[in-house]
Structures are given as structure tokens and as C-alpha cells.
Design an enzyme around this catalytic site. Structure first.
Site, PDB file in Angstrom:
ATOM      1  N   ASP A   1     -30.641  15.300  22.982  1.00 56.77           N
ATOM      2  CA  ASP A   1     -30.983  15.689  24.123  1.00 56.77           C
ATOM      3  C   ASP A   1     -30.629  17.061  24.412  1.00 56.77           C
ATOM      4  OD1 ASP A   1     -32.111  16.240  26.304  1.00 56.77           O
ATOM      5  OD2 ASP A   1     -31.370  13.999  27.806  1.00 56.77           O
ATOM      6  N   ILE A   2     -32.334  18.183  24.532  1.00 57.01           N
ATOM      7  CA  ILE A   2     -32.126  19.586  24.445  1.00 57.01           C
ATOM      8  C   ILE A   2     -31.052  19.626  25.507  1.00 57.01           C
ATOM      9  CG2 ILE A   2     -33.964  20.125  25.383  1.00 57.01           C
ATOM     10  CD1 ILE A   2     -34.678  21.668  23.156  1.00 57.01           C
TER      11      ILE A   2
ATOM     12  N   ASN B   1     -46.693  23.353  29.543  1.00 52.93           N
ATOM     13  CA  ASN B   1     -47.689  24.011  29.259  1.00 52.93           C
ATOM     14  C   ASN B   1     -48.249  24.852  30.112  1.00 52.93           C
ATOM     15  OD1 ASN B   1     -48.492  23.696  32.456  1.00 52.93           O
ATOM     16  ND2 ASN B   1     -47.237  20.739  31.377  1.00 52.93           N
TER      17      ASN B   1
ATOM     18  N   GLY C   1     -42.328  14.607  29.429  1.00 53.35           N
ATOM     19  CA  GLY C   1     -41.246  14.494  28.327  1.00 53.35           C
ATOM     20  C   GLY C   1     -40.487  15.712  28.033  1.00 53.35           C
ATOM     21  N   VAL C   2     -40.274  16.384  27.350  1.00 51.70           N
ATOM     22  CA  VAL C   2     -39.405  17.132  27.149  1.00 51.70           C
ATOM     23  C   VAL C   2     -39.332  18.332  28.585  1.00 51.70           C
ATOM     24  CG1 VAL C   2     -39.996  19.186  25.765  1.00 51.70           C
ATOM     25  CG2 VAL C   2     -37.807  19.188  25.977  1.00 51.70           C
ATOM     26  N   ASP C   3     -40.030  18.698  29.432  1.00 49.57           N
ATOM     27  CA  ASP C   3     -40.504  19.313  30.193  1.00 49.57           C
ATOM     28  C   ASP C   3     -39.552  18.805  31.434  1.00 49.57           C
ATOM     29  OD1 ASP C   3     -41.588  21.544  31.506  1.00 49.57           O
ATOM     30  OD2 ASP C   3     -43.692  20.460  31.667  1.00 49.57           O
TER      31      ASP C   3
ATOM     32  N   SER D   1     -45.635  19.667  20.776  1.00 55.29           N
ATOM     33  CA  SER D   1     -46.725  19.545  20.341  1.00 55.29           C
ATOM     34  C   SER D   1     -46.946  18.169  19.568  1.00 55.29           C
ATOM     35  CB  SER D   1     -47.825  20.259  19.836  1.00 55.29           C
ATOM     36  OG  SER D   1     -48.233  21.706  20.376  1.00 55.29           O
TER      37      SER D   1
ATOM     38  N   GLY E   1     -45.248  15.319  20.795  1.00 55.06           N
ATOM     39  CA  GLY E   1     -45.020  14.218  21.333  1.00 55.06           C
ATOM     40  C   GLY E   1     -46.360  14.157  22.570  1.00 55.06           C
TER      41      GLY E   1
ATOM     42  N   TYR F   1     -49.114  15.900  23.282  1.00 55.02           N
ATOM     43  CA  TYR F   1     -49.932  16.836  22.350  1.00 55.02           C
ATOM     44  C   TYR F   1     -50.604  16.308  21.596  1.00 55.02           C
ATOM     45  CZ  TYR F   1     -49.736  20.099  26.660  1.00 55.02           C
ATOM     46  OH  TYR F   1     -49.775  21.018  27.261  1.00 55.02           O
TER      47      TYR F   1
HETATM   48  N1  AR6 Z   1     -34.992  16.380  23.912  1.00 50.40           N
HETATM   49  C1  AR6 Z   1     -34.851  16.499  23.382  1.00 50.40           C
HETATM   50  N2  AR6 Z   1     -36.508  15.858  22.755  1.00 50.40           N
HETATM   51  C2  AR6 Z   1     -37.179  15.518  23.823  1.00 50.40           C
HETATM   52  C3  AR6 Z   1     -36.476  15.053  25.118  1.00 50.40           C
HETATM   53  C4  AR6 Z   1     -35.541  15.581  25.421  1.00 50.40           C
HETATM   54  N3  AR6 Z   1     -34.759  15.580  25.828  1.00 50.40           N
HETATM   55  N4  AR6 Z   1     -37.925  14.552  25.525  1.00 50.40           N
HETATM   56  C5  AR6 Z   1     -38.380  14.353  24.922  1.00 50.40           C
HETATM   57  N5  AR6 Z   1     -38.462  15.087  23.565  1.00 50.40           N
HETATM   58  P1  AR6 Z   1     -42.680  16.921  24.728  1.00 50.40           P
HETATM   59  P2  AR6 Z   1     -45.600  18.321  23.708  1.00 50.40           P
HETATM   60  C6  AR6 Z   1     -39.119  15.290  22.231  1.00 50.40           C
HETATM   61  O1  AR6 Z   1     -44.181  15.582  24.815  1.00 50.40           O
HETATM   62  O2  AR6 Z   1     -45.947  16.875  22.346  1.00 50.40           O
HETATM   63  C7  AR6 Z   1     -45.115  17.952  28.734  1.00 50.40           C
HETATM   64  O3  AR6 Z   1     -45.386  17.023  30.219  1.00 50.40           O
HETATM   65  C8  AR6 Z   1     -40.666  14.195  22.050  1.00 50.40           C
HETATM   66  O4  AR6 Z   1     -40.008  13.411  21.924  1.00 50.40           O
HETATM   67  O5  AR6 Z   1     -42.175  16.796  24.768  1.00 50.40           O
HETATM   68  O6  AR6 Z   1     -45.577  19.423  22.965  1.00 50.40           O
HETATM   69  C9  AR6 Z   1     -45.623  19.458  29.116  1.00 50.40           C
HETATM   70  O7  AR6 Z   1     -45.672  19.357  30.209  1.00 50.40           O
HETATM   71  C10 AR6 Z   1     -41.317  14.417  20.997  1.00 50.40           C
HETATM   72  O8  AR6 Z   1     -41.134  14.463  20.109  1.00 50.40           O
HETATM   73  O9  AR6 Z   1     -44.054  18.409  24.777  1.00 50.40           O
HETATM   74  C11 AR6 Z   1     -47.380  19.664  28.190  1.00 50.40           C
HETATM   75  O10 AR6 Z   1     -47.689  18.665  29.437  1.00 50.40           O
HETATM   76  C12 AR6 Z   1     -41.406  16.698  21.483  1.00 50.40           C
HETATM   77  O11 AR6 Z   1     -39.919  16.426  22.307  1.00 50.40           O
HETATM   78  C13 AR6 Z   1     -47.066  18.835  27.165  1.00 50.40           C
HETATM   79  O12 AR6 Z   1     -45.978  17.691  27.668  1.00 50.40           O
HETATM   80  C14 AR6 Z   1     -42.210  16.601  22.328  1.00 50.40           C
HETATM   81  O13 AR6 Z   1     -42.900  15.836  22.177  1.00 50.40           O
HETATM   82  C15 AR6 Z   1     -46.186  18.678  25.797  1.00 50.40           C
HETATM   83  O14 AR6 Z   1     -46.317  18.238  25.048  1.00 50.40           O
END
Ligand code: AR6
Length: 171
Positions: A11-12, A25, A33-35, A123, A125, A127
């Protein structure tokens, strides 16, 4: 110099590095997601700074492929670097924008003086970017970067994404 690359599952928001990169975003005002996890764990100080950036430098939002730093609030890291990856599109090659999100994050890390940086799979997740391709672009871009960052840790959330990054890092 190009940084040493490490991959691991985790978990980052718990990663002890100088800077963690957020897959943000353009609005910079949080999301899923991670955000979502970074804003939840890091507390309101991060959103406060993001709002300030929107009111000042980025009234129209942060463009895709760019990155900007804020405090990390309550996270163990010192800074969060918010990077905007592209939404995946089947009919348009946006690889240069994904590479740019990594490259710009490292450039911002250099400006901050960060030596250790953790990235999620930008991107890959919400995206929708196919994971093996996202991993290849991430690893190739970091390898090719000219940066004072010494260690880049890819912190991956599940086994499939971890396996893809491990495979990319082996090539
Ligand atoms: N630690 C590490 N990786 C994670 C964590 C965490 N705590 N949580 C999720 N991931 P995403 P995107 C992984 O969707 O595709 C948001 O709404 C996840 O499993 O977070 O760039 C933003 O506001 C995946 O492998 O990012 C944007 O609107 C990776 O992180 C949009 O999502 C990226 O998934 C960005 O989408």
C-alpha cells in the site's frame, strides 16, 4: 544517472520514501483508487494545497502527463507528487503521455531533492491501461530517466500487477 528499480506488493500510503506519486486526475481534488487512499490517509493538508494549486498555478487543472508536488500530510513520506496519467484509448496511442507522467514526476522529485520515490501503476486502474503495457512503459521510462533520484520503488497493490512489473523489470 538512472535510478535503481525495486518492485514490491504493498500500500503506497504506508511506504517510507521521500516522495510518493499519486495517480491523480487533472482536477487535483481527489478521487478513487490510489488517489482516494492517499487523501484519506494523508489528511486534509494535502487537499488544502491542491485547492491552492487550482486557485493559483493551475486554474484549469493539471494537464495530462504533468506532475506537481504537495505536502504528504500525515503520510510517512515528505511529499506527494500528483501525476496525471492518460485514460487508455484503444484507437489512439497515448503512451507518450503515460511516459511523461513518470518522467515529469522524477523531474519534480529532482526539484524537491527527493532521493527515494514510490510509484503506483499509473493509469492501470480506473483509467483502464492494460497492465503489462503500463508496466513496460513505467519501467522503460524510469530506466531512461536522467535524474538524481537514487531508488524508485514500484508499489503494486495486487499480485497480477506485481507480476507484470517484475516481468518488465527483468527484461
Ligand atoms: N497503493 C498502491 N497501489 C494502489 C493503491 C494503494 N493504496 N490503491 C490502488 N492502487 P488507480 P488510474 C493501484 O485507479 O488508473 C482516481 O479516481 C490500483 O490497483 O488508482 O491512474 C483518480 O482520481 C492500480 O493498479 O489510478 C483518477 O480519476 C493502480 O493503483 C483515476 O482514478 C492505479 O489505479 C486515475 O486512474
Amino acid at each position: 544517472m538512472s535510478p535503481q528499480i525495486r518492485t514490491g506488493r504493498g500500500d503506497i500510503t504506508e511506504t517510507e520514501v521521500d516522495a510518493v506519486v499519486n495517480a491523480a486526475n487533472s482536477a487535483l481534488l481527489g478521487g478513487g483508487g490510489v488517489d482516494g487512499a492517499i487523501h484519506r490517509r494523508g489528511g486534509p493538508a494535502i487537499l488544502d494545497e491542491c485547492r491552492g494549486l487550482r486557485a493559483g498555478r493551475y486554474p484549469d487543472g493539471l494537464p495530462t502527463g504533468r506532475a506537481v508536488a504537495t505536502t504528504a500530510g500525515d503520510l510517512p513520506a515528505r511529499w506527494v507528487i500528483h501525476a496525471v496519467g492518460p485514460v487508455y484509448a484503444k484507437r489512439e496511442d497515448r503512451s507518450h503521455l503515460l511516459a511523461s507522467a513518470y518522467r515529469e514526476s522524477l523531474r519534480v522529485a529532482d526539484e524537491l531533492g527527493a532521493r527515494t520515490v514510490a510509484f503506483p501503476a499509473i493509469s492501470a486502474g480506473i483509467y483502464g491501461w492494460p497492465v503489462p503495457d503500463a508496466a513496460r512503459i513505467a519501467v522503460e521510462t524510469v530506466r531512461a530517466a536522467d535524474t538524481a533520484v537514487e531508488v524508485v520503488r514500484f508499489v503494486l497493490f495486487d499480485d497480477a500487477v506485481l507480476a507484470a512489473f517484475e516481468a518488465a523489470a527483468r527484461t
